[in-house]
Write a protein that holds these residues in place. Structure first.
Motif: not given
Lengths: 358, 314
Positions: A114-142
């Motif tokens: 849910x937070x992603x959806x909110x953040x993506x639309x807020x980034x779009x409002x700022x014309x953001x071109x590049x997003x880096x998604x950083x994870x330290x802990x395990x991320x499942x493929x799904x």
């Protein structure tokens, strides 16, 4: 030719350092070291003819002056021109303009859809071109597949992914997410603790990098090294008046705090309470954007300053916004590179930031 | 509202749109492949596309980037009726383009496809130097031309069209030096032969409503690009640097653009070792990114800002 002039091609820039100067060719992406004497002569040649330079330096120095110019002609960094041509060749205007409010962003350990959806639309409002998604802990493929699919219809053009290794991160999986998400332009897999580390490759437009080291917080970032040098016109132009790391950047750290960089303590509110637009318009948010290398201690004497990257999160003096990046091993006063992490003078600061330097 | 007529793959349109969004000028983009259905409502014309529609009266400024408007044509089963309708549609299209050309604009569809032969004549009429040109279709005449003077000659396409592609091969049509007429048949397809101009550097000039952004291309240091800079050398690319066109040449170019009724275009010139400026050609829909980036001109921003100014009627 009656009066001869020398002109450095406008896309070759000469930068004076403490001991030596650097000419970098932004078109051919090459660099050449030259003595500071040569810097002075090249700058003089912008306003006076070669004959006048001989006269100024004394005819005894004619040979060395000729040698300087000939070597620049030889390496195709400049050309001789007539007096009439002087008005033809302006310097490149180094003004930097961007149609975007934010060009790049870092989202640290963000897991809530849910937070992603909110953040993506807020980034779009700022014309953001590049997003880096950083994870330290395990991320499942799904999980990864799901978050990447959230960007499918967004105006964000590029995505970088930093994830820890696990046995499900097979070449097949990596290939699959690349082919399904053409926005992915970088995947960095850390904590690769296997016998045979997979080779770094480029799949289509995606660069895939594997590293052994485990990233447990943002202190993996901020390294200054020759391999990150960027002798491009774009970088040079932005570096004139801007910080090449933080300019037009926004980050949300693992706690939801909005910051210039996840590793900088200053925060401008939490994403729960404020929008990204509100945050960047908060007083002080854009302050670090304009700290260029010309303002930074030591860097301002360095011949690499306009092709180099920067870091304001980890600096030699954590209390000073204008202090040299901690993770730089170059000394422009001696022109020597050494390992920053073992430098005895830096140990206290390394401890202060709690950086692991294994 | 700005109307952009372009093609789907055109990258410049995308970059200009980034700036239009920044400036806040509303726009509509129509790509060549978008089918348009027209309907006529009292004094207005409605353009219906797949996912949106707009009225002609909403459009205040037009940027004709490239391509064409793709009006839907309904085929009936009656051949003669279809023929008649095609003729009718042709006139209707003309009228639509005419209506659009009455609005403030950057370029117009009607005169975007220039004829190089006519342009060269008009260029010399305004006092620009142009290379001597011949249309040749006969070996004997070609031989005469090649041997009559000391200068060398080159051949290039009349249309400026750059490729021949078949299923198996692609040919790039580049400017080529002509040494002799030995390999030509007695009579051949009419071809353009041009006096070869020795160059100190080439110029690419982006012209828009009286303003100039120019770039010099130094290509001589390298054999592969001597005749045609499109033979790119990747290891040692040509030097592309900003250039100031002298005032007297600018004046002549402005005159020429007025004669051609063009308000925007990319102009190619050569500067000879004697520093003479020789006009080669103008392309109203040419790429300008290749001038913009090396010289840091921000031409996409300039185009967007100019459209914005035009939309405010100044």
């Amino acid at each position: 030719m009656n009066k001869k002039y020398f002109n450095l091609f406008a896309n070759c820039f000469i930068v004076k350092g403490y001991n030596r100067s650097l000419i970098f060719d932004s078109q051919r992406m090459k660099t050449v070291f030259v003595p500071n004497d040569m810097y002075d002569i090249v700058i003089k040649a912008k306003s006076i003819s070669i004959q006048q330079i001989y006269e100024e330096y004394g005819i005894d120095n004619k040979e060395i002056i000729d040698e300087y110019f000939d070597s620049l002609i030889e390496s195709e960094l400049g050309f001789y021109m007539s007096e009439k041509e002087r008005d033809f060749f302006p310097e490149i205007n180094t003004a930097y303009h961007s149609p975007f409010q934010i060009t790049n962003s870092v989202l640290e350990e963000m897991r809530d859809m849910k937070l992603y959806k909110k953040v993506i639309s807020q980034l779009e409002a700022l014309d953001c071109q590049y997003v880096e998604l950083v994870f330290y802990n395990n991320t499942s493929n799904e999980f990864l597949t799901n978050i990447l699919s959230l960007f499918k219809l967004s105006s964000i053009k590029f995505i970088g992914l930093i994830i820890p290794y696990d046995s499900t991160k097979t070449p097949e999986f990596i290939k699959k997410i690349c082919s399904q998400n053409l926005r992915l332009n970088k995947i960095l897999v850390h904590n690769v603790q296997v016998q045979e580390k997979p080779k770094n490759i480029t799949l289509g437009l995606t660069e895939i990098i594997y590293v052994n080291k485990e990233f447990t917080n943002f202190s993996y970032c901020g390294n200054i090294s020759k391999k990150f040098f960027s002798p491009s016109l774009e970088h040079y132009v932005e570096s004139q008046n801007h910080n090449t790391c933080l300019n037009q950047k926004i980050s949300i750290d693992s706690q939801g705090n909005i910051k210039n960089c996840p590793a900088i303590p200053n925060n401008f509110g939490n994403i729960k309470d404020v929008t990204l637009t509100e945050a960047i318009n908060t007083q002080g948010y854009k302050q670090l954007w304009s700290i260029s290398k010309d303002h930074i201690e030591v860097c301002k004497d360095c011949e690499f300053r306009h092709i180099c990257t920067d870091c304001r999160a980890f600096t030699e003096n954590p209390k000073d916004n204008y202090s040299k990046p901690l993770k730089c091993g170059y000394n422009p006063y001696t022109n020597e590179w050494s390992e920053w992490s073992t430098n005895p003078l830096k140990q206290k600061t390394i401890e202060y930031y709690n950086i692991e330097t294994s | 509202m700005l109307l952009i007529i372009t093609s789907e793959q055109d990258h410049s349109s995308l970059l200009v749109i980034d700036w239009l969004n920044h400036i806040g000028l509303p726009w509509i983009r129509i790509n060549e492949k978008d089918a348009i259905e027209l309907s006529f409502i009292e004094n207005d014309i409605k353009f219906q596309l797949e996912s949106f529609s707009f009225l002609l009266s909403e459009i205040k400024v037009v940027w004709y980037r490239r391509g064409f408007l793709n009006f839907k044509f309904f085929i009936s089963k009656l051949f003669d009726v279809d023929e008649f309708r095609r003729i009718e549609l042709k006139k209707l299209k003309e009228y639509i383009y005419y209506k659009l050309s009455q609005l403030p604009n950057i370029n117009r569809f009607e005169n975007a496809d220039v004829n190089k032969l006519i342009v060269t004549e008009k260029a010399s009429e305004v006092g620009l130097l142009t290379p001597k040109e011949y249309l040749v279709s006969n070996k004997e005449i070609l031989q005469k031309i090649l041997t009559s003077t000391n200068t060398e000659h080159a051949t290039k396409s009349i249309s400026g069209y750059g490729t021949i592609s078949s299923d198996t091969v692609n040919y790039k049509i580049l400017t080529k030096k002509l040494d002799d007429a030995n390999s030509t048949p007695e009579n051949f397809f009419p071809s353009l032969v041009q006096e070869y101009i020795e160059k100190r550097y080439e110029l690419r000039i982006f012209y828009m409503h009286g303003k100039f952004w120019s770039m010099a291309i130094f290509s001589q240091s390298d054999d592969t690009t001597e005749v045609d800079f499109r033979n790119y050398n990747i290891v040692k690319p040509n030097r592309n640097i900003p250039f100031n066109v002298p005032h007297h040449i600018k004046q002549k170019i402005i005159k020429l653009m007025e004669k051609l009724d063009l308000n925007c275009g990319s102009i190619d010139m050569i500067v000879t070792p004697q520093l003479e400026f020789v006009f080669l050609e103008v392309n109203p829909v040419g790429q300008f990114g290749m001038v913009s980036y090396p010289c840091n001109y921000y031409l996409h921003r300039e185009v967007a800002q100019h459209l914005h100014t035009l939309s405010h009627g100044s």
